[in-house]
Motif scaffolding. Sequence first.
Motif, PDB file in Angstrom:
ATOM      1  N   TYR A   1       2.969   1.795  -4.272  1.00 28.67           N
ATOM      2  CA  TYR A   1       4.070   1.288  -5.089  1.00 28.67           C
ATOM      3  C   TYR A   1       5.409   1.404  -4.362  1.00 28.67           C
TER       4      TYR A   1
ATOM      5  N   VAL B   1       4.799  -9.005  -6.958  1.00 30.71           N
ATOM      6  CA  VAL B   1       4.415  -8.792  -8.361  1.00 30.71           C
ATOM      7  C   VAL B   1       2.897  -8.621  -8.478  1.00 30.71           C
TER       8      VAL B   1
ATOM      9  N   ASN C   1       1.813  -5.158  -7.528  1.00 33.29           N
ATOM     10  CA  ASN C   1       2.130  -4.153  -8.546  1.00 33.29           C
ATOM     11  C   ASN C   1       0.991  -3.984  -9.537  1.00 33.29           C
TER      12      ASN C   1
END
Length: 458
Positions: free
Chosen positions: A112, A134, A137
Amino acid sequence: MTGMRDLTAGSIPGHFRRMAVPIAIGMVFTTLYNVVDSYFAGLISTDALAGLTISFTVFFMLITLGFGLNSALGALVGSAIGARQKQLARHVACQGLVYSGIVSAAMMGIGYLTAPLLVRVVSDTGNFRDLAIVYLNVLMLANPAFLVAFAANGILSAQGDAVSMQRAQIGAFLANIILNPVMIFGISGFFPALGFNGIALSTLVSQSGVMLYILWRVSCSELMQGCALSLFRPQMKTYREITALALPVASSMIIMLIGSFVVQVYLKGFGPDAIAAYGIGLRIEQLLLLPGFGLTLALLPIAAQNIGAGNFDRVREAFAFCCKAGLVLMFLAACLLWFAARPAMSIFTDDPDVVRIGASYLNVDGFILPVYLVLFAMNSLLQAMKRPMVTLWIGLYRQGFGIALFCALFVQVPGFGTWGVWFGIAASVLTGFILALILAMRIAEEEIGGLFRNRSAV
């Protein structure tokens, strides 16, 4: 309860057949799993397909430790089983499961923090980069599923079980076919459309299923029956042993990515057609190498158990069989490449320049497929002998220094063009093979009395 397979007795070819075939089949379905992701990403947009490619490279770097855990636990548990030290094997297995959970949580946190930076390193500004960040994630939540499953599979393979992971990979592939369209496009009134992120969520769900199934199979194995909770209490000494064997293998995987990057740097000067041709050629090469991968991965638990039992003649027999059977398979694959390179390329593209360049890569590659096989076999044997650092140095030479040096030399030769890059790759593989053979022979003489024969008895 599933029993342990005694790899220290019985037919060596029989053990390879029972283990290598499921491994190869499982890898085929893993490859098809990625093809499904690419197919649905392409349906969304070109940016989504590019974002998926970037994300895969970054995520692969973050799960390479899983390959190391698989190898480390396969060697440690297999050696203890071969030595008839069942309690030690059980202890290492329990410690390995907890260790993989701790490490996967740490790698998820690191992911992360670093994933956005890594994406920016390997891409230019654009919508596809934003999509990749994105997407990662969501995908990062699947990090424990991959690492824990890899570690647990190392424990199963040490017991001679290669079928469980094969079943899990087939199940994941079938689940992915269903989950991808459902999560990307949604179901009206029931499930919202998630778009590109639906691919990541599909991976999270399907790979979590793989992890749970493999953990269940480990819990049902003969080795894990009667495990006391105290065996799962973290012990730093065992963690250090696992780390010492896992890190070199993980580092070798990262070096492999660096080698691919170096090749692309040299190809960049010949335009996008050359890079596209190389990418397609690699996919074809990997498909042809799958039977060889199955053989060489099966060698590790077979060799580990017999090293633990002190059956060094069987270790040599297993290595020789792996090389002989693999060379036959790779010779057939090489013939296929020499005569069918252009038709194989045409399956993936109708661009004549890409087909021509890719066919030239496959023509050269056909000569070194057998060399790859013996290299992989020596790597498995070195890992079984608990000498993974040697495989790291070999990889560092072949994928780093060697490929950069020889590509630079051959590209400078007038008229070679992309052929210079292909010759550079071949030269690095061949010289890497010579280096690996010298080191493997020396270490095998120390550990098992010789690589091809028992020199201590001469």
